[in-house]
Design a protein around this motif. Structure first.
Motif, PDB file in Angstrom:
ATOM      1  N   LYS A 150       1.008  -0.819   0.005  1.00 52.37           N
ATOM      2  CA  LYS A 150       0.070  -0.081  -0.146  1.00 52.37           C
ATOM      3  C   LYS A 150       0.957   1.772  -0.154  1.00 52.37           C
ATOM      4  N   ALA A 151       0.327   2.193  -0.412  1.00 54.82           N
ATOM      5  CA  ALA A 151       1.887   3.147  -1.251  1.00 54.82           C
ATOM      6  C   ALA A 151       1.524   4.114   0.154  1.00 54.82           C
ATOM      7  N   SER A 152       0.091   4.174   0.550  1.00 59.48           N
ATOM      8  CA  SER A 152      -0.387   4.874   1.965  1.00 59.48           C
ATOM      9  C   SER A 152       0.814   4.539   2.512  1.00 59.48           C
ATOM     10  N   SER A 153       1.671   3.641   3.572  1.00 55.96           N
ATOM     11  CA  SER A 153       2.510   3.118   4.090  1.00 55.96           C
ATOM     12  C   SER A 153       3.851   3.179   3.578  1.00 55.96           C
ATOM     13  N   HIS A 154       3.955   3.390   2.942  1.00 50.60           N
ATOM     14  CA  HIS A 154       5.135   2.715   1.718  1.00 50.60           C
ATOM     15  C   HIS A 154       5.703   3.380   0.923  1.00 50.60           C
TER      16      HIS A 154
ATOM     17  N   GLU B 256       8.852   5.370   7.400  1.00 46.59           N
ATOM     18  CA  GLU B 256       7.841   5.652   8.529  1.00 46.59           C
ATOM     19  C   GLU B 256       7.239   6.965   8.572  1.00 46.59           C
ATOM     20  N   SER B 257       7.579   7.492   8.156  1.00 47.85           N
ATOM     21  CA  SER B 257       6.622   9.076   8.305  1.00 47.85           C
ATOM     22  C   SER B 257       5.612   9.702   6.479  1.00 47.85           C
ATOM     23  N   ALA B 258       5.392   7.937   5.842  1.00 48.02           N
ATOM     24  CA  ALA B 258       4.294   8.328   4.621  1.00 48.02           C
ATOM     25  C   ALA B 258       3.610   9.555   5.011  1.00 48.02           C
ATOM     26  N   ASP B 259       2.588   8.730   6.337  1.00 47.00           N
ATOM     27  CA  ASP B 259       1.059  10.401   6.479  1.00 47.00           C
ATOM     28  C   ASP B 259       1.445  11.354   6.472  1.00 47.00           C
TER      29      ASP B 259
ATOM     30  N   PHE C 260       0.393  16.851   3.227  1.00 47.68           N
ATOM     31  CA  PHE C 260       1.148  18.360   3.141  1.00 47.68           C
ATOM     32  C   PHE C 260       0.850  17.648   1.654  1.00 47.68           C
ATOM     33  N   VAL C 261       1.513  16.946   1.322  1.00 45.93           N
ATOM     34  CA  VAL C 261       1.677  16.935  -0.851  1.00 45.93           C
ATOM     35  C   VAL C 261       0.607  17.027  -0.959  1.00 45.93           C
ATOM     36  N   ARG C 262      -0.821  16.768   0.307  1.00 45.50           N
ATOM     37  CA  ARG C 262      -1.778  17.102  -0.918  1.00 45.50           C
ATOM     38  C   ARG C 262      -2.402  18.597  -0.587  1.00 45.50           C
TER      39      ARG C 262
ATOM     40  N   ALA D  40       5.435  20.090  11.268  1.00 45.43           N
ATOM     41  CA  ALA D  40       5.694  21.841  11.095  1.00 45.43           C
ATOM     42  C   ALA D  40       5.563  22.189   9.608  1.00 45.43           C
ATOM     43  N   LEU D  41       6.287  21.881   8.943  1.00 38.39           N
ATOM     44  CA  LEU D  41       5.519  22.270   7.105  1.00 38.39           C
ATOM     45  C   LEU D  41       4.886  21.702   6.702  1.00 38.39           C
ATOM     46  N   ASP D  42       4.216  21.691   7.477  1.00 34.56           N
ATOM     47  CA  ASP D  42       2.795  20.744   7.479  1.00 34.56           C
ATOM     48  C   ASP D  42       2.338  21.910   7.241  1.00 34.56           C
ATOM     49  N   LYS D  43       2.358  22.750   8.325  1.00 37.28           N
ATOM     50  CA  LYS D  43       1.497  24.297   8.925  1.00 37.28           C
ATOM     51  C   LYS D  43       1.640  25.170   7.538  1.00 37.28           C
TER      52      LYS D  43
END
Length: 369
Positions: free
Chosen positions: A31-35, A170-173, A178-180, A205-208
């Motif tokens: 699953k791309a969401s976890s990898h 491990e930080s895929a989520d 933020f990519v979305r 933090a980057l997400d914000k």
């Protein structure tokens, strides 16, 4: 007509047709969401991309344009495994372990297994007998050199290429979140510390910062530096492409080698102590991932900045310690080799014979059966 190549047949003979088919099926379930970097192992990319299954049998697609570098890794793994077919089949636990590592979706486990196999096969090339041991055999060396006083533990240097992949997956989520928020853009992430917790926190933090993506200029903290970049940037170790949004994320490690050098020294000391407990001298066999394609910068740093020469000289039970890197660029092999030794090198382990040995495998002919 259904066909196979000798490279595919080598692996079928050792690991079994049904287990290889199951491995290929498992790749489809990632699953791309976890990898977010689903398959970085070139062997794992090549195998499903060049085969098909018919009536429970695995066949090769022989007329196909494939990435040269993936093909070269696949060839090397196939031919070196064949050279150790009897030794692998003699130990079922090792066979199961090495198969999982060779066909793991990530690059690191494959390189770890390849390093073990290359060391063992090279010893055979030098006229020695070897036994391969799995991690289930407590206290045993990776490669036991039979009827000698030496044992080898294969070591994968824990450099940025290996650590970064694990951190990203491990930080895929957080990455995907933020990519979305982005459209028609490219971002470069310089990762400053090989610390999963700090990287995870920095991405939050980057997400914000991307709540207003049009006005994003840069982001910086102790773990991460992020800036907009041009679309065809070539410097990142990993690139993530989101086609639906026309977004590229380039990720590049930017940390010092100090921690990895200390970690490697502790690992070598562990191999040394294990050899002593077996009544043998140690030959740690170290592969440095990706360094051959960077002119051996990290291998040089190990000797001159990392102090590995005096470190090895202080450990008299270490017989020799080869340190090398191999890689492929446009189908050509790059190779860098260094060696540390505390005394006489009876078996003449050296750059010339080891490189020539590997090139025999790399230049092996591919036959359609």
């Amino acid at each position: 007509m259904n066909k196979r190549t000798n490279l595919h047949q080598n692996l079928i003979n050792i690991f079994g047709e049904s287990d290889l088919i199951k491995t290929i099926d498992d790749y489809q379930n990632i699953k791309a969401s976890s990898h977010i970097l689903p398959i970085s192992n070139p062997v794992a990319r090549f195998l499903p991309g060049t085969t098909y299954v018919k009536y429970g049998k695995l066949y090769a697609i022989t007329k196909l344009n494939v990435p040269n570098d993936d093909f070269m890794y696949f060839k090397l793994v196939s031919v070196v495994a064949k050279s150790l077919e009897h030794e692998i089949l003699d130990n079922t636990a090792y066979k199961d372990q090495v198969m999982k590592k060779l066909f793991h979706r990530q690059f690191g486990p494959m390189l770890s297994a390849l390093n073990e196999l290359l060391a063992a096969s090279y010893y055979k090339h030098l006229g020695l007998k070897v036994k391969l041991n799995s991690s289930l055999e407590s206290g045993a060396a990776d490669v036991d050199i039979i009827d000698t006083k030496f044992a080898t533990d294969a070591k994968l240097y824990p450099n940025d290429q290996i650590r970064l992949e694990a951190m990203v997956n491990e930080s895929a989520d957080q990455l995907l979140h933020f990519v979305r928020k982005l459209r028609d853009s490219s971002i470069l992430l310089f990762v400053r510390k090989p610390d999963k917790r700090l990287f995870h926190k920095a991405l939050e933090a980057l997400d914000k910062e991307f709540d207003d993506p049009e006005n994003f200029k840069s982001y910086e903290d102790e773990a991460l530096y992020a800036i907009p970049i041009f679309d065809d940037y070539r410097g990142g170790d990993y690139g993530i492409r989101i086609n639906e949004q026309n977004v590229n994320i380039f990720i590049q490690p930017n940390w010092a080698m100090d921690d990895s050098i200390e970690e490697m020294k502790k690992s070598i000391e562990k191999a040394d102590k294990q050899a002593v407990s077996l009544g043998k001298e140690a030959i740690p066999w170290v592969m440095v991932p990706g360094d051959a394609n960077k002119h051996g910068i990290q291998i040089q740093a190990m000797r001159f900045a990392g102090g590995f020469h005096p470190f090895i000289m202080d450990h008299k039970n270490i017989y020799v310690m080869p340190v090398y890197s191999l890689g492929f660029e446009n189908g050509k092999m790059n190779f860098v080799f260094d060696i540390y030794q505390t005394g006489s090198n009876t078996y003449n382990i050296n750059h010339v014979s080891f490189e020539a040995f590997i090139r025999e495998f790399v230049e092996a002919k591919v036959l359609v059966l």
